[in-house]
Design a protein around this motif. Structure first.
Motif, PDB file in Angstrom:
ATOM      1  N   MET A   1       0.857  -1.177   0.000  1.00 20.72           N
ATOM      2  CA  MET A   1       0.000   0.000   0.000  1.00 20.72           C
ATOM      3  C   MET A   1       0.898   1.233   0.000  1.00 20.72           C
ATOM      4  O   MET A   1       1.591   1.490   0.962  1.00 20.72           O
ATOM      5  N   ASN A   2       0.867   1.977  -1.084  1.00 17.57           N
ATOM      6  CA  ASN A   2       1.709   3.164  -1.197  1.00 17.57           C
ATOM      7  C   ASN A   2       0.850   4.421  -1.134  1.00 17.57           C
ATOM      8  O   ASN A   2       0.308   4.885  -2.131  1.00 17.57           O
ATOM      9  N   LEU A   3       0.744   4.971   0.068  1.00 12.81           N
ATOM     10  CA  LEU A   3      -0.107   6.142   0.285  1.00 12.81           C
ATOM     11  C   LEU A   3       0.458   7.403  -0.344  1.00 12.81           C
ATOM     12  O   LEU A   3      -0.280   8.341  -0.628  1.00 12.81           O
ATOM     13  N   ASP A   4       1.781   7.431  -0.569  1.00 11.15           N
ATOM     14  CA  ASP A   4       2.395   8.603  -1.198  1.00 11.15           C
ATOM     15  C   ASP A   4       1.904   8.781  -2.628  1.00 11.15           C
ATOM     16  O   ASP A   4       1.692   9.896  -3.086  1.00 11.15           O
ATOM     17  N   GLN A   5       1.741   7.677  -3.326  1.00 12.96           N
ATOM     18  CA  GLN A   5       1.335   7.747  -4.726  1.00 12.96           C
ATOM     19  C   GLN A   5      -0.180   7.858  -4.891  1.00 12.96           C
ATOM     20  O   GLN A   5      -0.650   8.388  -5.885  1.00 12.96           O
ATOM     21  N   ASP A   6      -0.944   7.344  -3.920  1.00  9.08           N
ATOM     22  CA  ASP A   6      -2.395   7.355  -4.055  1.00  9.08           C
ATOM     23  C   ASP A   6      -3.073   7.596  -2.711  1.00  9.08           C
ATOM     24  O   ASP A   6      -3.361   6.655  -1.980  1.00  9.08           O
ATOM     25  N   PRO A   7      -3.345   8.872  -2.379  1.00 13.04           N
ATOM     26  CA  PRO A   7      -3.999   9.195  -1.101  1.00 13.04           C
ATOM     27  C   PRO A   7      -5.391   8.577  -0.976  1.00 13.04           C
ATOM     28  O   PRO A   7      -5.903   8.425   0.121  1.00 13.04           O
ATOM     29  N   GLN A   8      -5.996   8.207  -2.118  1.00 16.23           N
ATOM     30  CA  GLN A   8      -7.319   7.584  -2.078  1.00 16.23           C
ATOM     31  C   GLN A   8      -7.273   6.263  -1.295  1.00 16.23           C
ATOM     32  O   GLN A   8      -8.268   5.864  -0.697  1.00 16.23           O
ATOM     33  N   LEU A   9      -6.110   5.617  -1.254  1.00 19.16           N
ATOM     34  CA  LEU A   9      -5.971   4.371  -0.493  1.00 19.16           C
ATOM     35  C   LEU A   9      -6.237   4.609   0.990  1.00 19.16           C
ATOM     36  O   LEU A   9      -6.843   3.761   1.660  1.00 19.16           O
TER      37      LEU A   9
END
Length: 73
Positions: A1-9
């Motif tokens: 889970m890469n929150l930096d690339q996709d805040p929607q996560l």
């Protein structure tokens, strides 16, 4: 889970509904910390739900829960 690339996560994880167990129907951000600690000790489920539960564990462990409440839908 890469929150930096996709805040929607993060938004999705906060609003994910627990699909089973004692707290079925509650959003993951609203799960009690002891329940998440139990999962941490027992092992999180495999897959996306497990990743989201692990994220909620870290959020609660670091006292960030109130900061994320505005993301609840």
């Amino acid at each position: 889970m890469n929150l930096d690339q996709d805040p929607q996560l993060l938004i999705d994880a906060v609003n994910q509904v627990m699909p089973f167990g004692k707290y079925q129907g509650r959003k993951l951000l609203e799960l009690p910390e002891p329940y998440l600690v139990w999962f941490h000790k027992q092992g999180f489920p495999k897959g996306k739900l497990g990743e989201q539960l692990a994220l909620m564990y870290e959020i609660k462990l670091n006292g960030l829960e109130n900061m994320l409440r505005p993301l609840l839908r």
